[in-house]
Design a protein around this motif. Structure first.
Motif, PDB file in Angstrom:
ATOM      1  N   ALA A 136       0.827  -1.202   0.000  1.00 45.40           N
ATOM      2  CA  ALA A 136       0.000   0.000   0.000  1.00 45.40           C
ATOM      3  C   ALA A 136       0.863   1.255   0.000  1.00 45.40           C
ATOM      4  CB  ALA A 136      -0.925  -0.001   1.221  1.00 45.40           C
ATOM      5  N   ASP A 137       0.334   2.312  -0.594  1.00 43.25           N
ATOM      6  CA  ASP A 137       1.081   3.568  -0.686  1.00 43.25           C
ATOM      7  C   ASP A 137       1.451   4.113   0.682  1.00 43.25           C
ATOM      8  OD1 ASP A 137       0.949   3.501  -3.426  1.00 43.25           O
ATOM      9  OD2 ASP A 137      -0.816   4.797  -3.560  1.00 43.25           O
ATOM     10  N   ASP A 138       0.560   3.886   1.655  1.00 44.11           N
ATOM     11  CA  ASP A 138       0.828   4.407   2.999  1.00 44.11           C
ATOM     12  C   ASP A 138       1.449   3.341   3.908  1.00 44.11           C
ATOM     13  OD1 ASP A 138      -1.369   2.776   3.107  1.00 44.11           O
ATOM     14  OD2 ASP A 138      -2.571   4.108   4.375  1.00 44.11           O
ATOM     15  N   GLY A 139       1.903   2.218   3.318  1.00 43.37           N
ATOM     16  CA  GLY A 139       2.458   1.120   4.110  1.00 43.37           C
ATOM     17  C   GLY A 139       3.944   1.266   4.380  1.00 43.37           C
ATOM     18  N   ASP A 140       4.351   2.409   4.904  1.00 43.78           N
ATOM     19  CA  ASP A 140       5.756   2.673   5.216  1.00 43.78           C
ATOM     20  C   ASP A 140       6.015   2.301   6.667  1.00 43.78           C
ATOM     21  OD1 ASP A 140       8.353   3.464   5.074  1.00 43.78           O
ATOM     22  OD2 ASP A 140       7.930   5.612   5.255  1.00 43.78           O
ATOM     23  N   PHE A 141       6.176   1.012   6.922  1.00 43.43           N
ATOM     24  CA  PHE A 141       6.272   0.511   8.291  1.00 43.43           C
ATOM     25  C   PHE A 141       7.714   0.502   8.782  1.00 43.43           C
ATOM     26  CE2 PHE A 141       2.488  -1.588   6.469  1.00 43.43           C
ATOM     27  CZ  PHE A 141       1.525  -1.078   7.326  1.00 43.43           C
ATOM     28  N   ASP A 142       7.859   0.702  10.089  1.00 45.29           N
ATOM     29  CA  ASP A 142       9.163   0.620  10.739  1.00 45.29           C
ATOM     30  C   ASP A 142       9.379  -0.737  11.393  1.00 45.29           C
ATOM     31  OD1 ASP A 142       9.873   3.573  10.500  1.00 45.29           O
ATOM     32  OD2 ASP A 142       7.987   3.697  11.628  1.00 45.29           O
ATOM     33  N   LEU A 143       8.292  -1.409  11.756  1.00 46.03           N
ATOM     34  CA  LEU A 143       8.355  -2.602  12.583  1.00 46.03           C
ATOM     35  C   LEU A 143       7.176  -3.498  12.252  1.00 46.03           C
ATOM     36  CD1 LEU A 143       9.682  -3.929  15.199  1.00 46.03           C
ATOM     37  CD2 LEU A 143       8.001  -2.634  16.515  1.00 46.03           C
ATOM     38  N   GLU A 167      10.542  -9.655   4.094  1.00 39.33           N
ATOM     39  CA  GLU A 167      11.894  -9.431   3.589  1.00 39.33           C
ATOM     40  C   GLU A 167      11.886  -9.025   2.122  1.00 39.33           C
ATOM     41  OE1 GLU A 167      13.682 -13.150   4.497  1.00 39.33           O
ATOM     42  OE2 GLU A 167      13.733 -12.781   6.659  1.00 39.33           O
ATOM     43  N   ALA A 168      10.988  -9.624   1.338  1.00 45.24           N
ATOM     44  CA  ALA A 168      10.918  -9.282  -0.083  1.00 45.24           C
ATOM     45  C   ALA A 168      10.397  -7.865  -0.292  1.00 45.24           C
ATOM     46  CB  ALA A 168      10.026 -10.284  -0.813  1.00 45.24           C
ATOM     47  N   ALA A 169       9.474  -7.432   0.561  1.00 45.16           N
ATOM     48  CA  ALA A 169       8.869  -6.111   0.392  1.00 45.16           C
ATOM     49  C   ALA A 169       9.744  -5.002   0.951  1.00 45.16           C
ATOM     50  CB  ALA A 169       7.500  -6.076   1.073  1.00 45.16           C
ATOM     51  N   ASP A 170      10.405  -5.274   2.092  1.00 44.72           N
ATOM     52  CA  ASP A 170      11.181  -4.222   2.750  1.00 44.72           C
ATOM     53  C   ASP A 170      12.208  -4.878   3.661  1.00 44.72           C
ATOM     54  OD1 ASP A 170      12.236  -2.100   4.097  1.00 44.72           O
ATOM     55  OD2 ASP A 170      10.340  -1.281   4.809  1.00 44.72           O
ATOM     56  N   SER A 171      13.433  -5.019   3.177  1.00 49.64           N
ATOM     57  CA  SER A 171      14.468  -5.716   3.933  1.00 49.64           C
ATOM     58  C   SER A 171      14.908  -4.943   5.169  1.00 49.64           C
ATOM     59  CB  SER A 171      15.680  -5.990   3.042  1.00 49.64           C
ATOM     60  OG  SER A 171      16.235  -4.769   2.565  1.00 49.64           O
ATOM     61  N   ASP A 172      14.535  -3.663   5.265  1.00 47.95           N
ATOM     62  CA  ASP A 172      14.905  -2.857   6.435  1.00 47.95           C
ATOM     63  C   ASP A 172      13.878  -2.928   7.559  1.00 47.95           C
ATOM     64  OD1 ASP A 172      17.270  -1.922   5.259  1.00 47.95           O
ATOM     65  OD2 ASP A 172      16.215  -0.291   4.244  1.00 47.95           O
ATOM     66  N   LEU A 173      12.749  -3.566   7.299  1.00 44.86           N
ATOM     67  CA  LEU A 173      11.678  -3.626   8.289  1.00 44.86           C
ATOM     68  C   LEU A 173      12.083  -4.545   9.442  1.00 44.86           C
ATOM     69  CD1 LEU A 173       8.756  -2.737   8.899  1.00 44.86           C
ATOM     70  CD2 LEU A 173       7.969  -4.714   7.595  1.00 44.86           C
ATOM     71  N   LEU A 174      12.091  -4.000  10.651  1.00 46.51           N
ATOM     72  CA  LEU A 174      12.424  -4.791  11.831  1.00 46.51           C
ATOM     73  C   LEU A 174      11.275  -5.726  12.184  1.00 46.51           C
ATOM     74  CD1 LEU A 174      13.997  -2.023  14.113  1.00 46.51           C
ATOM     75  CD2 LEU A 174      15.229  -3.811  12.878  1.00 46.51           C
ATOM     76  N   THR A 175      11.605  -6.888  12.745  1.00 45.67           N
ATOM     77  CA  THR A 175      10.580  -7.866  13.099  1.00 45.67           C
ATOM     78  C   THR A 175      10.699  -8.263  14.570  1.00 45.67           C
ATOM     79  OG1 THR A 175      12.042  -9.632  12.294  1.00 45.67           O
ATOM     80  CG2 THR A 175      10.341  -8.835  10.786  1.00 45.67           C
ATOM     81  N   VAL A 176       9.545  -8.389  15.205  1.00 44.24           N
ATOM     82  CA  VAL A 176       9.441  -8.874  16.585  1.00 44.24           C
ATOM     83  C   VAL A 176       8.511 -10.076  16.569  1.00 44.24           C
ATOM     84  CG1 VAL A 176       8.625  -8.385  18.911  1.00 44.24           C
ATOM     85  CG2 VAL A 176       9.847  -6.620  17.624  1.00 44.24           C
ATOM     86  N   VAL A 177       8.969 -11.205  17.107  1.00 45.15           N
ATOM     87  CA  VAL A 177       8.165 -12.426  17.112  1.00 45.15           C
ATOM     88  C   VAL A 177       8.026 -12.945  18.541  1.00 45.15           C
ATOM     89  CG1 VAL A 177       8.034 -14.842  16.378  1.00 45.15           C
ATOM     90  CG2 VAL A 177       8.778 -13.084  14.752  1.00 45.15           C
TER      91      VAL A 177
END
Length: 366
Positions: A136-143, A167-177
């Motif tokens: 999405a155009d506004d899907g600029d997520f940090d986490l 990872e394919a969409a945004d390799s800089d996006l941090l993940t918490v599991v």
């Protein structure tokens, strides 16, 4: 017999370790030796190269600093968010259950902006909707946050596919599991996760009291930039404990978890995971014989917990099991509390003989 999906039964060697003379963690150097051994053992269970718990910094992109905070497992979820989120932080919360949805509450409490991409509690993770949110155009997520095992429904989520898409969409996006109810009983792809959370009272079969995490270098960097001000709900003070801990640590719980992890590693991770799978299969076989079905289909049910559908009967069955057979199970949580009965075959309880005794008792009260 305690057969809940956490806290689990604590084996005798762990109870014996807890009865030893108390060590003062602030002044006795033996405590630091125990804590360092604990984090090394945790790294082995997480399946990562440990960056250590002393000087800050990990030796490589795949390394993780492994830490253990003083507090029940939910502290890890709150601290992960509080350490990474500030006003204006955009967080994607992938959810198909109570804990996945709960991440959004923590995000809001830290001033962040959560976008919840959700499915019903008996459905898989909404991966197509995840793709849409990321594109999405506004899907600029940090986490991004997600849950590996949704304990209230006994669902083991396909986080590998979710991580692939992130990872394919945004390799800089941090993940918490949240791997609180899977770590130790199921393989977890920790090397692909920036903050992977665990807890002492689930598959490790130690008492409640410690929240664990494997933290990537880039997650530490983000926390440093964020500079969270909390003490307890904050991972940063544990990044470098070479000069001491940020507060008096929970000595007995650290000793107990160290002992529990020693037992697990002595048995071998492959053997432990196989034991969980075998116990889970037998639980569901016995349940099917009684006309009970797990909430998700068997292919999505976790090896650590089985949630049986018992519409409207959960509390009554739980009471009869406890009073008539000395077997303690858990009901569902939230809106499913009255309709789900949960068997925790995790940690020390992931044994066929304990499952058989539990299901014999359940058969008697149905």
């Amino acid at each position: 017999m305690l057969m809940t999906p956490g806290p689990t039964a604590v084996p005798e060697p762990v109870r014996d370790a807890m009865s030893r003379e108390l060590i003062n963690p602030d002044v006795d150097p033996r405590f630091r030796e125990i804590y360092d051994r604990l984090t090394e053992r945790l790294a082995a269970v997480y399946g990562v190269e440990s960056g250590g718990s002393g000087a800050a910094g990990a030796p490589g992109d795949d390394a993780r600093d492994v830490v253990a905070l003083g507090g029940e497992g939910i502290l890890g979820l709150e601290a992960a968010v509080a350490s990474l989120v500030e006003p204006g932080t955009e967080v994607l919360c992938l959810a198909n259950g109570l804990y996945g949805e709960g991440f959004a509450d923590f995000v809001e409490s830290s001033g962040g902006d959560p976008t919840v991409v959700s499915a019903n509690h008996d459905e898989p993770l909404p991966l197509d909707a995840l793709d849409d949110a990321l594109a999405a155009d506004d899907g600029d997520f940090d986490l991004a946050t997600m849950v590996h095992c949704e304990t209230p429904t006994g669902t083991l989520n396909d986080i590998g596919s979710a991580l692939d898409r992130i990872e394919a969409a945004d390799s800089d996006l941090l993940t918490v599991v949240d791997a609180v109810s899977s770590l130790g009983g199921v393989s977890v792809p920790t090397d692909r996760i920036d903050v992977c959370l665990g807890a002492s009272q689930k598959c490790f079969s130690a008492p409640p009291g410690l929240a664990t995490a494997a933290v990537s270098e880039r997650a530490w960097a983000a926390m440093e930039e964020r500079d969270p001000h909390a003490l307890y709900a904050n991972f940063l003070p544990f990044r470098d404990v070479s000069d001491g801990f940020p507060y008096t640590h929970l000595t007995t719980e650290v000793v107990a978890l160290d002992e529990a992890l020693g037992l697990l590693l002595d048995e071998g991770l492959d053997a432990v995971r196989e034991r969980h799978a075998t116990a889970a299969a037998r639980c569901r076989e016995r349940g099917a014989e009684l006309g009970l079905e797990p909430v998700p289909d068997p292919g999505r049910s976790s090896p650590t917990v089985t949630a049986f559908e018992v519409p409207g009967r959960a509390a009554a069955l739980q009471e009869r099991l406890r009073e008539e057979h000395d077997v303690t199970l858990a009901t569902g949580l939230g809106e499913d509390a009255g309709d789900i009965l949960r068997v925790g075959h995790m940690g020390h309880n992931a044994r066929v003989d304990r499952v058989e005794e539990t299901m014999d008792a359940l058969a008697a009260v149905l």
